[in-house]
Each structure stands twice: as C-alpha cells, then as structure tokens.
Design a protein around this motif. Structure first.
Motif: not given
Length: 211
Positions: A134-143
């Motif tokens: 999940r983090l791989e898919r959303t990393a750029r959104l979160m960061g």
C-alpha cells in the motif's frame, strides 16, 4: 471486511474501550473521544468526511465531528466495531482493505504511542508486506508536501520514492514504521534517517506529510 482491515478495526475499538474517552493521542489537540468521533464520521457521514481532504469543507467536517463527539463514548466504539453502513464506500471489500487496514493501524498507534509505557507491537510479516504494498502505491501522495527529497526504504533494501528533490533524505525502517512516518508521525516512528543534517531536521518538523 477483509482480514487485515477487520483485525485492525477490532484492535482499535478494543484499545479505545480499554483506555477510556479522555486518554491522550498523537493527534494534536485530540483525546480518544475526539479520535473515535473522527473515525465514525469518516465512515458514516460521507457528506461531511470530504473535509478530510478538501479544505473548503473542513469547517463542516469539524461541526459534524463535534456532534458525534457529544454522543456516548460506548456508542462511538460500537459504531467503529460494527463497521460502516451499507451505503458507505468503505463497506466494499476492496476499499475497506485499501484504506482501513492502514487507517486503523495508524490510529491504534496514535493511542498506544501517546502513553508513556507503550511497547513495540510485533507485526507479522504478511501484514508488513501488505503495508509496504500500500505504501509503494501511495508514497508520492503521502510525501508530496515534504520539504526535501524523500526515499522510504525497507531493511531488505526495497525503496519507494515519496518525493523527488534535493537534498535527499532516506528513511529506513519496517513498513509499519514507515507508514507512521509517511502519515506525519515522524517523532513516533522507529526509523533511521540518512542525509543532510539540516534536511533531516526540516523533515522531522514538517507538518505536510500525509493527507
């Protein structure tokens, strides 16, 4: 509900029940009653929950959250425990797994790690892999709001770029800890940071990580 999401939901509800409505959390200005009300509104009032992401709707969200916070604490816990109503998008298995496993994991840690006697929770490898996926898919959104370049790295060397830029700070830890870091819980996450000293300090203080 899927296995991870259901488990994290029940762990969160059980913890809220155990610590009571006035316990501290890592969410600035919120106690456990506030956090419970937030979780209920998110699933039960989609007309207001949009304020989580849309600033123009934030005041309405807060009004509705305060209305729910005034309800009996036991009622809030039961609403969390029983899950979203049928009309909620979170009642769909795919959305439940994609959103709620991390949502309830993070909020459980918000309560656990606000207590002085907290101890690390053992996370099984299957859930760690699910969190990393999940983090791989959303990393750029979160960061996206990071003040520096930001790379998230597992101990085995797998990486996800959360923000492009220089200087770069690399944050290493188990997926469960990286999830907390990427969701704005930098000071509570058990991670190691590598990079320019000033950039690391800025990243630690950044308020823009997460949604």
């Amino acid at each position: 509900m899927s296995t991870h999401a259901k488990r994290e939901r029940l762990l969160f509800a059980d913890l809220l029940e155990a610590v009571g409505p006035e316990a501290p959390t890592l969410c600035e200005g919120w106690n456990t009653r506030d956090l419970a009300a937030h979780s209920v509104v998110r699933e039960h009032r989609p007309d207001a929950a949009g304020g989580i992401l849309i600033k123009q709707l934030a005041s309405r969200l807060e009004r509705v959250r305060l209305e729910f916070a005034a309800k009996p604490y036991e009622e809030l816990i039961q609403l969390i425990r029983t899950g979203p109503p049928r009309f909620s998008p979170f009642s769909l298995k795919q959305i439940d797994e994609a959103s709620n496993a991390i949502e309830f994991y993070v909020h459980t840690e918000d309560v656990r790690r606000a207590r002085p006697d907290w101890v690390p929770r053992v996370i099984d490898p299957v859930f760690q892999d699910a969190l990393w996926s999940r983090l791989e898919r959303t990393a750029r959104l979160m960061g996206r709001g990071a003040p520096t370049g930001l790379v998230l790295r597992r101990p085995d060397g797998q990486t996800a770029v959360a923000h492009r830029g220089t200087p770069v700070v690399t944050v290493t830890g188990e997926p469960s800890e990286l999830v907390l870091f990427a969701n704005g819980r930098q000071s509570a996450a058990d991670v190691e940071l590598e990079g320019d000293k000033d950039a690391i300090a800025k990243l630690h203080e950044a308020k823009q990580l997460g949604l």
